[in-house]
Design a protein around this motif. Structure first.
Motif, PDB file in Angstrom:
ATOM      1  N   ARG A 104       0.413  -0.302   4.333  1.00 26.20           N
ATOM      2  CA  ARG A 104       0.119   1.097   4.655  1.00 26.20           C
ATOM      3  C   ARG A 104      -0.662   1.761   3.532  1.00 26.20           C
ATOM      4  NH1 ARG A 104       5.049   3.644   4.529  1.00 26.20           N
ATOM      5  NH2 ARG A 104       5.700   2.106   6.022  1.00 26.20           N
ATOM      6  N   GLU A 105      -0.353   1.382   2.287  1.00 18.40           N
ATOM      7  CA  GLU A 105      -1.050   1.966   1.143  1.00 18.40           C
ATOM      8  C   GLU A 105      -2.403   1.317   0.888  1.00 18.40           C
ATOM      9  OE1 GLU A 105       1.572   1.827  -2.223  1.00 18.40           O
ATOM     10  OE2 GLU A 105       3.148   2.938  -1.178  1.00 18.40           O
ATOM     11  N   GLY A 106      -2.732   0.264   1.625  1.00 22.73           N
ATOM     12  CA  GLY A 106      -4.029  -0.394   1.488  1.00 22.73           C
ATOM     13  C   GLY A 106      -4.195  -1.139   0.176  1.00 22.73           C
ATOM     14  N   ARG A 107      -3.145  -1.714  -0.329  1.00 22.01           N
ATOM     15  CA  ARG A 107      -3.211  -2.405  -1.614  1.00 22.01           C
ATOM     16  C   ARG A 107      -3.849  -3.775  -1.484  1.00 22.01           C
ATOM     17  NH1 ARG A 107       1.438  -1.138  -5.618  1.00 22.01           N
ATOM     18  NH2 ARG A 107       1.972   0.989  -5.095  1.00 22.01           N
ATOM     19  N   ILE A 164      -4.532  -8.653  -0.054  1.00 15.57           N
ATOM     20  CA  ILE A 164      -3.897  -8.536   1.257  1.00 15.57           C
ATOM     21  C   ILE A 164      -2.866  -9.652   1.384  1.00 15.57           C
ATOM     22  CG2 ILE A 164      -4.301  -8.659   3.737  1.00 15.57           C
ATOM     23  CD1 ILE A 164      -7.079  -7.466   3.164  1.00 15.57           C
TER      24      ILE A 164
END
Length: 136
Positions: free
Chosen positions: A53-56, A59
């Motif tokens: 969700r935080e786009g860290r 992947i």
């Protein structure tokens, strides 16, 4: 002054506390609140969802069976997915990918080879990164 009263037919939720999960290779920890009787597998799932969700980066994916949760203070053994998070007695954890077996590595190579001809932008991007530029 109004006092909050817990309903009699509602079970107690147990103690809640803030934990910090550091993902190996990521910039910083993920922090969220859990119940002390929550299973380690549920904590891994929540951590992966928060991470995505935080786009860290990098992947990781969403399959919690590919990951292990460690407690750096308690030792080198990974926590069992079926034990409760509160039984460990600490609040800082490390999330790591499980080591891959030879069969899974071979299947990933074969799927990468089959995807090579697809012409996707990802393949082009990785190919362009692998080009060597000669200097004069």
């Amino acid at each position: 002054m109004l006092l909050y009263k817990q309903k009699k037919n509602q079970p107690s939720k147990g103690n809640r506390f803030l934990i910090s999960v550091t993902v190996l290779g990521s910039a910083g920890p993920i922090r969220f609140v859990v119940n002390e009787d929550e299973l380690v597998a549920a904590v891994i799932d929540t951590a992966l969802k928060s991470y995505a969700r935080e786009g860290r980066l990098p992947i990781l994916g969403s399959d919690l069976n590919n990951f292990m949760l460690y407690c750096p203070i308690a030792g080198t053994e990974a926590l069992s997915p079926w034990e409760t998070i509160g039984s460990v007695g600490v609040r800082n954890f490390m999330l790591c990918k499980k080591p891959q077996t030879e069969n899974s590595i071979d299947s990933e190579k074969s799927s990468a080879i089959s995807r090579k001809g697809s012409g996707s932008w990802k393949a082009w991007f990785h190919k362009s990164l692998n080009l060597k530029i000669s200097s004069h």
